[in-house]
Design a protein around this motif. Structure first.
Motif, PDB file in Angstrom:
ATOM      1  N   MET A   1       0.811  -1.192   0.000  1.00 39.22           N
ATOM      2  CA  MET A   1       0.000   0.000   0.000  1.00 39.22           C
ATOM      3  C   MET A   1       0.856   1.258   0.000  1.00 39.22           C
ATOM      4  SD  MET A   1      -3.217   0.502  -0.057  1.00 39.22           S
ATOM      5  CE  MET A   1      -4.625   1.213   0.611  1.00 39.22           C
ATOM      6  N   ASP A   2       1.938   1.215   0.746  1.00 39.63           N
ATOM      7  CA  ASP A   2       2.842   2.358   0.812  1.00 39.63           C
ATOM      8  C   ASP A   2       3.423   2.692  -0.560  1.00 39.63           C
ATOM      9  OD1 ASP A   2       3.256   4.021   2.881  1.00 39.63           O
ATOM     10  OD2 ASP A   2       4.972   2.960   3.717  1.00 39.63           O
ATOM     11  N   THR A   3       3.766   1.661  -1.334  1.00 40.24           N
ATOM     12  CA  THR A   3       4.351   1.862  -2.660  1.00 40.24           C
ATOM     13  C   THR A   3       3.357   2.532  -3.595  1.00 40.24           C
ATOM     14  OG1 THR A   3       5.706  -0.098  -2.323  1.00 40.24           O
ATOM     15  CG2 THR A   3       5.520   0.721  -4.556  1.00 40.24           C
ATOM     16  N   ARG A   4       2.097   2.096  -3.550  1.00 43.42           N
ATOM     17  CA  ARG A   4       1.071   2.692  -4.417  1.00 43.42           C
ATOM     18  C   ARG A   4       0.869   4.169  -4.081  1.00 43.42           C
ATOM     19  NH1 ARG A   4      -3.700  -1.786  -4.852  1.00 43.42           N
ATOM     20  NH2 ARG A   4      -2.453  -3.337  -5.926  1.00 43.42           N
ATOM     21  N   ARG A   5       0.858   4.471  -2.827  1.00 48.35           N
ATOM     22  CA  ARG A   5       0.679   5.870  -2.414  1.00 48.35           C
ATOM     23  C   ARG A   5       1.860   6.722  -2.900  1.00 48.35           C
ATOM     24  NH1 ARG A   5      -2.076   8.476   2.398  1.00 48.35           N
ATOM     25  NH2 ARG A   5      -1.043  10.476   2.534  1.00 48.35           N
ATOM     26  N   TRP A   6       3.071   6.200  -2.766  1.00 43.53           N
ATOM     27  CA  TRP A   6       4.262   6.926  -3.206  1.00 43.53           C
ATOM     28  C   TRP A   6       4.227   7.147  -4.719  1.00 43.53           C
ATOM     29  CZ3 TRP A   6       8.382   6.128  -6.469  1.00 43.53           C
ATOM     30  CH2 TRP A   6       9.443   7.021  -6.342  1.00 43.53           C
ATOM     31  N   ILE A   7       3.827   6.134  -5.474  1.00 41.32           N
ATOM     32  CA  ILE A   7       3.741   6.252  -6.932  1.00 41.32           C
ATOM     33  C   ILE A   7       2.692   7.284  -7.309  1.00 41.32           C
ATOM     34  CG2 ILE A   7       3.037   5.044  -9.038  1.00 41.32           C
ATOM     35  CD1 ILE A   7       4.403   2.541  -7.904  1.00 41.32           C
TER      36      ILE A   7
END
Length: 111
Positions: A1-7
């Motif tokens: 989830m963190d990666t999607r938010r960063w992207i």
């Protein structure tokens, strides 16, 4: 989830910067020096111009000059310009060359 938010934040930032940079304009450098075709008619004396208040502190007044319009001289009024660091303004000038006159255009010159 963190990666999607960063992207998604990175994509929004790049989209925002693209929109901001779309308004940037890169102007070509002005020609280094302009010399007109010679004319047989001497230019009139310079006009007296009323120089108002500069639009911003530090602006430089570029005085008006006579240019050749094909059949007669035409007055080009002066205007304010932002200074260019490391440069000085060299004004337009007419030079007498034998029976003819030639306009040397004004320009910014490194000093």
């Amino acid at each position: 989830m963190d990666t999607r938010r960063w992207i998604s934040i990175a994509l929004m930032a790049s989209a925002a910067s693209s929109v901001l940079l779309a308004g940037c304009v890169v102007a070509p450098a002005s020609p280094p020096y302009y010399v007109s075709e010679p004319v047989m008619v001497a230019p009139p004396p310079p006009r007296v111009e009323v120089i108002g208040v500069a639009p911003m502190a530090g602006y430089i007044w570029i005085g008006g000059y006579w240019r050749w319009g094909g059949r007669h001289h035409e007055w080009v009024p002066g205007h304010w310009e932002a200074p260019r660091p490391g440069h000085r303004w060299v004004p337009h000038r007419w030079e007498h060359e034998g029976p003819q006159w030639r306009l040397h255009g004004g320009r910014w010159e490194r000093h």
